[in-house]
Write a protein that holds these residues in place. Structure first.
Motif, PDB file in Angstrom:
ATOM      1  N   ALA A  38      22.822  91.988  -9.197  1.00 59.29           N
ATOM      2  CA  ALA A  38      22.111  92.967  -8.358  1.00 59.29           C
ATOM      3  C   ALA A  38      22.763  93.079  -6.978  1.00 59.29           C
ATOM      4  O   ALA A  38      22.957  94.181  -6.459  1.00 59.29           O
ATOM      5  N   GLU A  39      23.124  91.950  -6.372  1.00 62.50           N
ATOM      6  CA  GLU A  39      23.781  91.963  -5.058  1.00 62.50           C
ATOM      7  C   GLU A  39      25.133  92.662  -5.124  1.00 62.50           C
ATOM      8  O   GLU A  39      25.484  93.444  -4.240  1.00 62.50           O
ATOM      9  N   ASN A  40      25.895  92.345  -6.170  1.00 60.95           N
ATOM     10  CA  ASN A  40      27.226  92.937  -6.308  1.00 60.95           C
ATOM     11  C   ASN A  40      27.153  94.432  -6.578  1.00 60.95           C
ATOM     12  O   ASN A  40      27.969  95.200  -6.061  1.00 60.95           O
TER      13      ASN A  40
ATOM     14  N   ALA B 221      28.726  97.261  -4.092  1.00 59.15           N
ATOM     15  CA  ALA B 221      29.691  98.249  -4.572  1.00 59.15           C
ATOM     16  C   ALA B 221      29.190  99.670  -4.308  1.00 59.15           C
ATOM     17  O   ALA B 221      29.969 100.557  -3.936  1.00 59.15           O
ATOM     18  N   MET B 222      27.885  99.895  -4.483  1.00 58.51           N
ATOM     19  CA  MET B 222      27.313 101.211  -4.202  1.00 58.51           C
ATOM     20  C   MET B 222      27.412 101.544  -2.715  1.00 58.51           C
ATOM     21  O   MET B 222      27.747 102.666  -2.348  1.00 58.51           O
ATOM     22  N   GLU B 223      27.147 100.558  -1.867  1.00 56.10           N
ATOM     23  CA  GLU B 223      27.245 100.783  -0.422  1.00 56.10           C
ATOM     24  C   GLU B 223      28.680 101.080  -0.011  1.00 56.10           C
ATOM     25  O   GLU B 223      28.930 101.956   0.815  1.00 56.10           O
TER      26      GLU B 223
ATOM     27  N   ASN C 219      36.265  87.641  -7.356  1.00 53.44           N
ATOM     28  CA  ASN C 219      36.084  88.249  -6.053  1.00 53.44           C
ATOM     29  C   ASN C 219      36.025  89.749  -6.228  1.00 53.44           C
ATOM     30  O   ASN C 219      36.790  90.310  -7.004  1.00 53.44           O
ATOM     31  N   PRO C 220      35.132  90.403  -5.504  1.00 53.04           N
ATOM     32  CA  PRO C 220      35.057  91.846  -5.660  1.00 53.04           C
ATOM     33  C   PRO C 220      36.339  92.488  -5.149  1.00 53.04           C
ATOM     34  O   PRO C 220      36.479  92.756  -3.981  1.00 53.04           O
ATOM     35  N   GLY C 221      37.307  92.694  -6.037  1.00 54.73           N
ATOM     36  CA  GLY C 221      38.576  93.276  -5.660  1.00 54.73           C
ATOM     37  C   GLY C 221      38.421  94.729  -5.269  1.00 54.73           C
ATOM     38  O   GLY C 221      39.295  95.305  -4.685  1.00 54.73           O
ATOM     39  N   HIS C 222      37.290  95.296  -5.606  1.00 59.21           N
ATOM     40  CA  HIS C 222      36.992  96.693  -5.334  1.00 59.21           C
ATOM     41  C   HIS C 222      38.133  97.576  -5.802  1.00 59.21           C
ATOM     42  O   HIS C 222      39.110  97.131  -6.388  1.00 59.21           O
TER      43      HIS C 222
END
Length: 181
Positions: A5-7, A11-13, A67-70
């Protein structure tokens, strides 16, 4: 390790996408997205893949395994002109589109059929980082012997799976743009 949920929220933000917009782009109902964001449950594999592709991240990053590599695609920076091709005729450019992204070699493919469901639908524009191969994700591929038409396949181990299925990998899909009428 952060929660799904946090991730998802992060990502949406980062992409400045609302729940309603994410619902439109993925076809996932607003109530499901709300429940994902509240932490009530996690999406099935097909929905998770669609969320990751739409948000320009990976399933592992959303689940908190990496890690969120985005995305390699960003909202600012230098604009790069990227050629646009039909997935049916990948050797004939249709034109070009400007995007803001990290340096690299990219191509846009427009999906012209519904054979790639559930991840890719008719009319989707897929930004492919050419020659990028690594980790699980959605990949642009062609059949080794035939070449020609581009297909999109979800792969966990792309090199191994491509070899087993007789596919040539073009690159990893780093963004999916869905057009709505």
């Amino acid at each position: 390790m952060s929660t799904f949920a946090e991730n998802l929220r992060a990502a949406m933000e980062e992409k400045q996408i609302t729940q309603a917009e994410l619902s439109k782009r993925t076809g996932i109902s607003k109530s499901f997205i709300s429940q994902y964001l509240s932490g009530k449950f996690k999406p099935r594999e097909d929905k998770l893949s669609m969320l990751a592709q739409t948000l320009g991240t990976t399933k592992g990053a959303l689940l908190g395994y990496e890690n969120p590599g985005h995305s390699k695609v960003t909202g600012g920076g230098e604009l790069t002109e990227v050629e646009v091709f039909s997935a049916d005729e990948p050797d004939k450019p249709w034109g070009s589109e400007l995007i803001a992204c990290e340096p690299g070699n990219y191509r846009f493919y427009i999906c012209r059929d519904d054979k790639n469901r559930p991840f890719v639908m008719f009319g989707d524009h897929l930004l492919v980082s050419v020659d990028e191969i690594g980790g699980s994700g959605l990949y642009a591929v062609t059949k080794n012997e035939q070449g020609g038409k581009v297909y999109f396949n979800e792969m966990n181990d792309p090199r191994k799976e491509a070899a087993e299925r007789g596919l040539k990998i073009i690159g990893r899909v780093c963004e999916l743009r869905r057009k709505f009428l």
